[in-house]
Design a protein around this motif. Structure first.
Motif, mmCIF file in Angstrom:
data_model
loop_
_atom_site.group_PDB
_atom_site.id
_atom_site.type_symbol
_atom_site.label_atom_id
_atom_site.label_comp_id
_atom_site.label_asym_id
_atom_site.label_seq_id
_atom_site.Cartn_x
_atom_site.Cartn_y
_atom_site.Cartn_z
ATOM 1 N N LEU A 183 48.098 47.236 39.258
ATOM 2 C CA LEU A 183 49.389 47.337 39.028
ATOM 3 C C LEU A 183 50.391 47.008 38.013
ATOM 4 N N SER A 184 50.084 46.109 36.974
ATOM 5 C CA SER A 184 51.128 45.202 36.264
ATOM 6 C C SER A 184 50.817 45.010 35.011
ATOM 7 N N THR A 185 50.764 43.736 33.810
ATOM 8 C CA THR A 185 50.722 43.571 32.673
ATOM 9 C C THR A 185 49.946 42.388 32.829
ATOM 10 N N TYR A 186 49.728 41.637 33.596
ATOM 11 C CA TYR A 186 49.400 40.406 33.695
ATOM 12 C C TYR A 186 48.370 40.243 35.132
ATOM 13 N N GLY A 187 47.603 39.630 35.192
ATOM 14 C CA GLY A 187 46.355 39.204 35.811
ATOM 15 C C GLY A 187 45.358 38.248 35.831
ATOM 16 N N GLU A 188 44.554 38.391 36.696
ATOM 17 C CA GLU A 188 42.982 37.219 36.792
ATOM 18 C C GLU A 188 42.147 37.716 37.094
ATOM 19 N N TYR A 189 40.911 37.397 37.152
ATOM 20 C CA TYR A 189 39.703 38.274 38.016
ATOM 21 C C TYR A 189 39.237 36.506 37.468
ATOM 22 N N GLU A 190 39.130 36.069 38.932
ATOM 23 C CA GLU A 190 38.582 35.173 39.529
ATOM 24 C C GLU A 190 37.678 34.710 40.567
ATOM 25 N N GLY A 191 36.452 33.949 40.872
ATOM 26 C CA GLY A 191 35.512 33.928 41.667
ATOM 27 C C GLY A 191 35.761 32.135 42.129
ATOM 28 N N ALA A 192 35.076 32.497 43.548
ATOM 29 C CA ALA A 192 35.029 30.445 43.820
ATOM 30 C C ALA A 192 33.353 30.442 43.660
ATOM 31 N N LEU A 193 32.589 28.986 44.102
ATOM 32 C CA LEU A 193 31.574 28.556 45.012
ATOM 33 C C LEU A 193 32.314 27.530 45.476
ATOM 34 N N PHE B 55 26.832 27.603 51.540
ATOM 35 C CA PHE B 55 27.934 27.376 50.897
ATOM 36 C C PHE B 55 28.222 28.591 50.937
ATOM 37 N N ALA B 56 29.182 28.773 50.091
ATOM 38 C CA ALA B 56 29.679 30.650 50.655
ATOM 39 C C ALA B 56 30.888 30.562 48.415
ATOM 40 N N VAL B 57 30.667 31.900 48.348
ATOM 41 C CA VAL B 57 31.183 32.325 47.036
ATOM 42 C C VAL B 57 32.864 33.552 47.622
ATOM 43 N N SER B 58 33.431 34.067 46.705
ATOM 44 C CA SER B 58 34.033 34.386 47.230
ATOM 45 C C SER B 58 34.413 34.647 46.129
ATOM 46 N N PHE B 59 35.682 35.991 46.396
ATOM 47 C CA PHE B 59 36.632 36.655 45.526
ATOM 48 C C PHE B 59 37.845 36.985 45.763
ATOM 49 N N ASN B 60 39.182 36.186 44.502
ATOM 50 C CA ASN B 60 40.282 36.746 44.981
ATOM 51 C C ASN B 60 40.992 37.337 44.640
ATOM 52 N N ALA B 61 41.125 38.848 45.086
ATOM 53 C CA ALA B 61 41.535 40.091 45.020
ATOM 54 C C ALA B 61 42.938 40.818 44.794
ATOM 55 N N VAL B 62 44.399 39.036 45.052
ATOM 56 C CA VAL B 62 45.310 39.302 44.793
ATOM 57 C C VAL B 62 45.733 39.002 43.239
ATOM 58 N N GLY B 63 44.545 38.887 42.207
ATOM 59 C CA GLY B 63 44.619 38.482 40.734
ATOM 60 C C GLY B 63 44.059 40.154 40.305
ATOM 61 N N ALA B 64 43.152 40.354 40.874
ATOM 62 C CA ALA B 64 42.571 42.140 40.144
ATOM 63 C C ALA B 64 43.855 42.938 40.570
ATOM 64 N N VAL B 65 44.204 42.778 41.799
ATOM 65 C CA VAL B 65 45.158 43.819 42.271
ATOM 66 C C VAL B 65 46.261 44.451 41.413
ATOM 67 N N ARG B 66 46.876 42.957 40.782
ATOM 68 C CA ARG B 66 48.240 42.757 40.122
ATOM 69 C C ARG B 66 47.610 42.829 39.151
ATOM 70 N N LYS B 67 46.439 42.631 38.227
ATOM 71 C CA LYS B 67 46.218 42.827 37.218
ATOM 72 C C LYS B 67 46.069 44.920 36.943
#
Length: 228
Positions: free
Chosen positions: A60-70, A46-58
């Motif tokens: 630099l802007s007024t909204y965003g996400e911190y997201e991981g996946a299995l 299996f693999a674990v991952s982290f989405n960098a787009v949501g964190a960068v958007r948060k």
């Protein structure tokens, strides 16, 4: 000797020749009658991952996400996946004067399919589907602004208005092997609302995990992936 006897004799000679050939070459007979098993096991980890787009958007802007996946690897072809995240919005619209705030968890569950013919390749091209859901509360307000005609105040305030949304996503992406267990992944997503409960006074501006609201929406992710 009749024609029928000739045919029978020829068939008998062919059968005897094949039997002798197979008995004298056991390796050939084994290859002929043995089904070759696929060298890729069913469970490949299996693999674990982290989405960098949501964190960068948060950042630099007024909204965003911190997201991981299995993600589970089955046969290097099927990849069941669950994505968990936390969406945040703290937005003050300079034009309308409306202040919007929400924060809540969300999840997605689905499966990706490796589209490459060579399943042994370390790089992957895949397509997949997701079902997603979030339940969240919204605080929304606007300060009193005198109406230029009627001279009445037009401000309002709403706290803790509960909303939810079910939506589906179609995913197309690439996983690129970098080094050791490290992969980097890019994907684009087409999002479609299924069922949703909006604000009592209108449509929410931002939905955790979905982004800015609307019937449909395109999104993109950049994933840092570790194979285990």
């Amino acid at each position: 000797m009749t024609c029928r006897q000739n045919i029978c004799t020829s068939i008998s000679r062919i059968a005897i020749s094949v039997a002798v050939l197979l008995s004298s070459s056991p390796v050939a007979s084994q290859k002929l009658f043995t089904i070759q098993k696929d060298s890729i096991p069913l469970f490949k980890g299996f693999a674990v991952s982290f989405n960098a787009v949501g964190a960068v958007r948060k950042a630099l802007s007024t909204y965003g996400e911190y997201e991981g996946a299995l993600r589970i690897n089955l046969h290097n072809q099927y990849f069941p996946i669950i994505e968990l995240g936390y969406g945040i919005a703290d937005h003050d619209d300079e034009v309308t004067g409306i202040y919007y705030k929400t924060q809540a968890p969300y999840f997605r569950i689905g499966c990706d399919l490796n589209l490459l013919k060579n399943k042994h390749a370390k790089n992957r091209l895949y397509g997949g589907l997701r079902y997603a859901f979030t339940s969240y509360k919204v605080n929304i307000s606007r300060p009193d602004v005198p109406d230029p005609v009627w001279q009445s105040a037009s401000g309002f305030s709403l706290k803790g208005d509960r909303c939810n949304m079910h939506w589906a996503e179609a995913v197309f992406g690439v996983d690129a092997y970098i080094w050791g267990p490290l992969h980097l992944g890019w994907d684009i997503r087409y999002k479609r609302r299924i069922i949703h409960k909006d604000l009592s006074i209108g449509t929410p501006w931002y939905v955790p995990g979905y982004g800015e609201n609307g019937d449909t929406r395109l999104g993109a992710n950049f994933n840092i992936i570790i194979d285990i």
